[in-house]
Design a protein around this motif. Structure first.
Motif, short mmCIF file in Angstrom:
data_model
loop_
_atom_site.label_atom_id
_atom_site.label_comp_id
_atom_site.label_asym_id
_atom_site.label_seq_id
_atom_site.Cartn_x
_atom_site.Cartn_y
_atom_site.Cartn_z
N LYS A 7 0.86 -1.19 0.00
CA LYS A 7 0.00 0.00 0.00
C LYS A 7 0.89 1.24 0.00
O LYS A 7 1.28 1.74 1.06
N GLU A 8 1.19 1.72 -1.17
CA GLU A 8 2.08 2.87 -1.33
C GLU A 8 1.28 4.17 -1.40
O GLU A 8 0.20 4.23 -1.99
N TRP A 9 1.80 5.23 -0.78
CA TRP A 9 1.16 6.55 -0.84
C TRP A 9 1.85 7.39 -1.92
O TRP A 9 3.07 7.52 -1.95
N SER A 10 1.05 7.97 -2.82
CA SER A 10 1.59 8.83 -3.87
C SER A 10 1.65 10.26 -3.36
O SER A 10 0.62 10.89 -3.09
N ASP A 11 2.87 10.79 -3.20
CA ASP A 11 3.05 12.15 -2.70
C ASP A 11 2.49 13.21 -3.66
O ASP A 11 1.73 14.08 -3.23
N PRO A 12 2.84 13.18 -4.93
CA PRO A 12 2.35 14.27 -5.78
C PRO A 12 0.85 14.24 -6.02
O PRO A 12 0.22 15.28 -6.16
N TYR A 13 0.24 13.04 -6.06
CA TYR A 13 -1.18 12.95 -6.41
C TYR A 13 -2.08 12.63 -5.22
O TYR A 13 -3.30 12.60 -5.35
N GLU A 14 -1.47 12.39 -4.05
CA GLU A 14 -2.20 12.19 -2.80
C GLU A 14 -3.29 11.13 -2.93
O GLU A 14 -4.48 11.38 -2.74
N VAL A 15 -2.86 9.94 -3.27
CA VAL A 15 -3.78 8.81 -3.41
C VAL A 15 -3.03 7.54 -3.04
O VAL A 15 -1.81 7.44 -3.23
N TRP A 16 -3.75 6.56 -2.51
CA TRP A 16 -3.13 5.28 -2.19
C TRP A 16 -2.98 4.44 -3.45
O TRP A 16 -3.86 4.46 -4.33
N LEU A 17 -1.88 3.70 -3.52
CA LEU A 17 -1.59 2.82 -4.65
C LEU A 17 -1.46 1.39 -4.11
O LEU A 17 -0.37 0.97 -3.73
N PRO A 18 -2.56 0.65 -4.10
CA PRO A 18 -2.50 -0.72 -3.55
C PRO A 18 -1.68 -1.66 -4.45
O PRO A 18 -1.72 -1.56 -5.67
N TYR A 19 -0.94 -2.57 -3.82
CA TYR A 19 -0.14 -3.60 -4.51
C TYR A 19 0.86 -2.97 -5.48
O TYR A 19 0.97 -3.35 -6.64
N TRP A 20 1.59 -2.01 -4.96
CA TRP A 20 2.54 -1.22 -5.75
C TRP A 20 3.80 -2.01 -6.07
O TRP A 20 4.44 -2.56 -5.19
N GLN A 21 4.15 -2.04 -7.38
CA GLN A 21 5.39 -2.66 -7.84
C GLN A 21 6.05 -1.70 -8.84
O GLN A 21 5.63 -1.62 -10.00
N HIS A 22 7.07 -0.98 -8.37
CA HIS A 22 7.72 0.06 -9.16
C HIS A 22 8.74 -0.55 -10.12
O HIS A 22 9.45 -1.50 -9.77
N PHE A 23 8.82 0.00 -11.33
CA PHE A 23 9.83 -0.50 -12.28
C PHE A 23 10.65 0.59 -12.95
O PHE A 23 11.77 0.33 -13.38
N THR A 24 10.16 1.84 -13.09
CA THR A 24 10.99 2.91 -13.65
C THR A 24 10.36 4.28 -13.46
O THR A 24 9.13 4.42 -13.52
N GLN A 25 11.16 5.30 -13.21
CA GLN A 25 10.76 6.71 -13.22
C GLN A 25 9.46 7.00 -12.46
O GLN A 25 8.61 7.75 -12.91
N GLY A 26 9.29 6.39 -11.31
CA GLY A 26 8.07 6.60 -10.53
C GLY A 26 6.86 5.87 -11.08
O GLY A 26 5.73 6.09 -10.63
N MET A 27 7.06 5.00 -12.04
CA MET A 27 5.97 4.22 -12.65
C MET A 27 6.00 2.79 -12.14
O MET A 27 7.07 2.22 -11.89
#
Length: 292
Positions: A223-243
């Motif tokens: 459960k990742e929190w997005s700082d710029p967009y202020e929304v929760w990102l469930p099941y977050w798996q990052h792979f490049t450039q904040g994506m």
């Protein structure tokens, strides 16, 4: 002379009274706003149809008015129940509780190619079996409403999935997450074999294009929190450039919008990819989302 003066004053007073009565015809009780000035002479009669002198249809008429007949009471007919009715948008029929959509044959064709949703007959006519299969398909891929109608969204999703070729993704020996940006689909391979069948996704919108290429999952958080967009990102798996991959927070099939580069997933698919992935999982993105 004094008699003449008194008589003149009486006449003048009578004129003032008469003129004043005619000019102040506005009635505060008449419902007016008070901003329209005096009402014209005879306005009340024009509104109500009354006058001081009886007319042929008022008091003093020679013939009595005929009594107003009472309306006859008729029983309200009860509505009849039917199981088949025309669908207003297409003019087609409703069968077994399912309206037939304008893309019936095409959806039947793609569902038959995909398999796994029940028996369908490719004939362009709605049936109870077709209805059940389309409803199952709509429920699986988050299409609303789940009504069994072969509409534009159902056709779009079925066509994208049925035309996705998992072999286009160059997988390694381990687990690989594959994204077809052109068709907006995602699937998973392990040692070249499909371990998660193609499903739907929505990637970066115009101005936030998700780039094609080969990457690696380098950070995960349930459960990742997005700082710029202020929304929760469930099941977050990052792979490049904040994506990264994550469960969508909006209706996935609203194509006029998109992510800021992330790969949006339905809840069930986000959970499944979380179970399959780990830090080091390979990510391959091919094609380009239309309009970006």
């Amino acid at each position: 002379m004094e008699h003449v003066r008194i008589t003149s004053r009486l006449v003048a007073l009578a004129v003032v009274v008469l003129v004043g009565a005619g000019a102040c015809a506005f009635d505060p009780q008449s419902g007016g706003s008070g901003g329209g000035g005096a009402a014209p002479a005879g306005a009340a009669e024009q509104a109500t149809g009354a006058s001081d002198t009886p007319g042929p249809d008022q008091h003093g008429r020679s013939t009595p008015a005929a009594p107003t007949p009472e309306p006859s009471r008729k029983p309200t007919p009860k509505p009849t129940r039917t199981t088949t009715k025309p669908t207003p948008s297409t003019g087609t029929t409703t069968v077994a509780g399912c309206p037939q959509g304008q893309h019936q044959r095409a959806v039947e064709t793609y569902l038959a190619r995909l398999g796994g949703f029940g028996a369908v007959t490719v004939d362009g006519r709605q049936s109870a079996a077709d209805c059940a299969a389309i409803k199952k398909f709509q429920k699986r891929y988050g299409i609303r409403p789940v009504e069994g109608r072969a509409g534009p969204t159902t056709l779009d999703v079925a066509q994208r999935l049925a035309t996705t070729d998992p072999a286009r993704c160059k997988a390694g020996t381990g687990t690989t997450f594959c994204v077809d940006l052109t068709r907006q689909t995602v699937w998973a391979l392990r040692a070249g074999k499909v371990i998660m069948a193609p499903t739907v996704t929505r990637t970066g919108m115009s101005g936030y294009r998700t780039p094609a290429g080969t990457y690696t999952v380098n950070y995960r958080n349930p459960k990742e929190w997005s700082d710029p967009y202020e929304v929760w990102l469930p099941y977050w798996q990052h792979f490049t450039q904040g994506m990264g991959f994550h469960e969508t927070t909006t209706y996935l099939h609203e194509k006029s919008i998109g992510s800021h580069g992330c790969v949006n997933l339905l809840h069930a698919d986000a959970v499944r990819m979380w179970e399959l992935g780990k830090v080091g999982t390979r990510v391959v993105l091919i094609g380009r989302r239309p309009g970006t």
